[in-house]
Motif scaffolding. Structure first.
Motif, short mmCIF file in Angstrom:
data_model
loop_
_atom_site.label_atom_id
_atom_site.label_comp_id
_atom_site.label_asym_id
_atom_site.label_seq_id
_atom_site.Cartn_x
_atom_site.Cartn_y
_atom_site.Cartn_z
N MET A 5 35.02 38.17 40.48
CA MET A 5 35.40 38.54 39.12
C MET A 5 35.89 39.98 39.02
O MET A 5 36.85 40.28 38.31
CB MET A 5 34.21 38.31 38.17
N PHE A 6 35.23 40.89 39.76
CA PHE A 6 35.55 42.31 39.65
C PHE A 6 36.24 42.87 40.90
O PHE A 6 36.48 44.08 40.97
CB PHE A 6 34.28 43.10 39.36
N ASN A 7 36.54 41.99 41.86
CA ASN A 7 37.21 42.42 43.08
C ASN A 7 36.46 43.59 43.74
O ASN A 7 37.04 44.62 44.10
CB ASN A 7 38.65 42.83 42.77
N LYS A 8 35.16 43.43 43.86
CA LYS A 8 34.31 44.45 44.47
C LYS A 8 33.28 43.77 45.36
O LYS A 8 33.15 42.55 45.35
CB LYS A 8 33.61 45.29 43.40
N ASN A 9 32.52 44.57 46.07
CA ASN A 9 31.53 44.03 46.99
C ASN A 9 30.18 43.86 46.30
O ASN A 9 29.35 44.76 46.28
CB ASN A 9 31.38 44.95 48.21
N ASP A 26 39.00 43.90 32.30
CA ASP A 26 39.98 43.76 33.38
C ASP A 26 39.51 42.81 34.47
O ASP A 26 40.06 42.77 35.56
CB ASP A 26 40.27 45.13 34.00
N GLU A 27 38.49 42.01 34.16
CA GLU A 27 37.95 41.10 35.16
C GLU A 27 38.78 39.83 35.28
O GLU A 27 39.53 39.47 34.38
CB GLU A 27 36.49 40.75 34.85
N PHE A 28 38.61 39.13 36.41
CA PHE A 28 39.22 37.83 36.62
C PHE A 28 38.30 36.75 36.10
O PHE A 28 37.07 36.91 36.05
CB PHE A 28 39.45 37.59 38.12
N GLY A 29 38.88 35.61 35.73
CA GLY A 29 38.07 34.43 35.51
C GLY A 29 37.71 33.82 36.85
O GLY A 29 38.39 34.05 37.85
N VAL A 30 36.63 33.03 36.88
CA VAL A 30 36.21 32.40 38.13
C VAL A 30 35.92 30.92 37.89
O VAL A 30 35.15 30.55 37.00
CB VAL A 30 34.97 33.07 38.74
N SER A 31 36.57 30.08 38.69
CA SER A 31 36.33 28.64 38.72
C SER A 31 35.29 28.39 39.81
O SER A 31 35.53 28.69 40.97
CB SER A 31 37.64 27.92 39.03
N ILE A 32 34.13 27.85 39.42
CA ILE A 32 32.97 27.75 40.32
C ILE A 32 32.68 26.28 40.63
O ILE A 32 32.60 25.44 39.73
CB ILE A 32 31.72 28.38 39.67
#
Length: 389
Positions: free
Chosen positions: A210-214, A231-237
């Motif tokens: 979602m946040f392109n981080k570790n 600025d987060e991404f959506g996530v399909s889980i």
């Protein structure tokens, strides 16, 4: 002779589809069940008039894009097949699940938007196939008009999984391939795909996407919500799981029923033993599903511009939860940090209320997951993901 045999088999599947619809008479049964209806992220309250409930249900059901068996497909690579009848139902269920996630996340509703979405899954993409097979795999700028076509799916499945057209797909097979192909879709710009093969929801994995981080934990996620991050991404889980051995554990079904009421719930790749279905929701102990076991003619990209009626199913069907195959993939879609935090809290609440009957490992980070592994008895994916075809 092969054509005659194929036509006979197609006719048999379509006859069986209609007979199931006729004798099941789901609408009559739905009218008699005094319960709320949960379908995807919607709730249809039981206090409505019966006709109103049915009208809302039909609208939501028919608004869910339906993929089914197709015949007259250009000959598939590595085979002489021109149809996925009899072997492609989990492939079609995977297409439906991903399509629904995209539709929900981007809030696609206009006729043009839905047509463009369905075209991503065109069954005849001969114009693009040679380009796909000769692509530079390291080029992250490539986009295809139909990245999720059956042609591209079978090519990538053969390359990655050594599975040929005509072989049955497991839920993890089709999800693995769809995740790979998702990089070539216009819809990957703001949405990411996450698949857990180990019956676990690990919060840090979703945060990373979602946040392109570790990584990150619940406290970190709360901070992002308070900061109003946008600025987060959506996530399909997708969570691959098994809720019983030969049949579903009744206590696990209670947990599953609760999960299906979540606003982030986006369906289940599951079904009967040896018959894959896309489960949309439930009413009481009955599950509402879309059935891919109906044969229609393939359409190419251009034909879809003029007619997409074959991607709408009007036959609502039900399965008693006791008949469900215990192997499945549960899907969620989270649009932002607040949505993810809400899903996490709901899962924790369900776990708290059900104790050991909560069948999914639920941890904030991989460190906690490693400690919990022995408790949940998670083995490799082939032990808990059976073949549904």
């Amino acid at each position: 002779m092969q054509y005659i045999y194929g036509t006979f088999i197609d006719g048999w599947y379509n006859l069986r589809f209609f007979l199931i619809s006729y004798f099941q008479d789901s609408e009559k049964r739905l009218r008699q069940i005094p319960n709320n209806i949960y379908i995807l992220n919607h709730v249809i309250n039981d206090d409505l008039e019966v006709d109103q409930k049915m009208q809302k249900l039909k609208s939501l059901f028919e608004g869910t894009i339906w993929f089914s068996y197709r015949s007259k497909i250009p000959q598939l690579q590595y085979s002489t097949l021109t149809s996925d009848t009899g072997w492609g139902c989990m492939l079609r269920v995977g297409q439906m699940a991903l399509c629904q996630q995209i539709k929900y996340y981007y809030n696609l509703s206009s006729s043009q938007e839905l047509t463009e979405l369905i075209q991503q899954f065109a069954d005849n993409d001969e114009e693009e196939l040679s380009k796909f097979m000769n692509r530079n795999d390291g080029d992250q700028t490539i986009q295809y008009k139909s990245p999720f076509s059956i042609q591209k799916i079978v090519v990538q499945t053969k390359l990655e999984l050594q599975k040929s057209p005509g072989e049955w797909y497991k839920p993890n097979d089709i999800l693995f391939v769809l995740k790979y192909l998702f990089r070539y879709s216009q819809y990957q710009k703001h949405l990411r795909m996450h698949i857990n093969h180990e019956n676990a929801f690990i919060l840090s994995d979703v945060i990373s996407l979602m946040f392109n981080k570790n990584g990150g934990d619940e406290e970190w996620l709360k901070e992002q919500v308070l900061k109003g991050q946008n600025d987060e991404f959506g996530v399909s889980i997708f969570i691959l799981t098994r809720i019983g051995l030969e049949t579903c554990n009744p206590e696990y079904l209670k947990v599953l029923n609760d999960i299906m009421t979540y606003p982030q719930f986006q369906g289940i790749l599951g079904g009967f033993p040896n018959k894959a279905l896309y489960i949309l929701g439930r009413v009481g102990n009955y599950y509402i599903y879309l059935d891919p076991h109906y044969v229609q003619n393939a359409q190419n990209y251009q034909e879809m511009e003029n007619d997409r009626s074959s991607y709408t199913c009007q036959s609502i069907q039900l399965i008693d939860s006791a008949q469900l195959d215990p192997s499945m993939a549960i899907s969620f879609c989270v649009k932002n940090a607040l949505d993810l935090l809400d899903l996490w809290r709901r899962l924790k609440q369900t776990k708290s209320e059900n104790g050991e009957s909560f069948f999914m490992a639920l941890t904030e980070t991989h460190v906690y997951y490693q400690l919990a592994q022995s408790y949940y008895c998670v083995s490799d994916e082939d032990d808990f993901v059976t073949i549904l075809h």
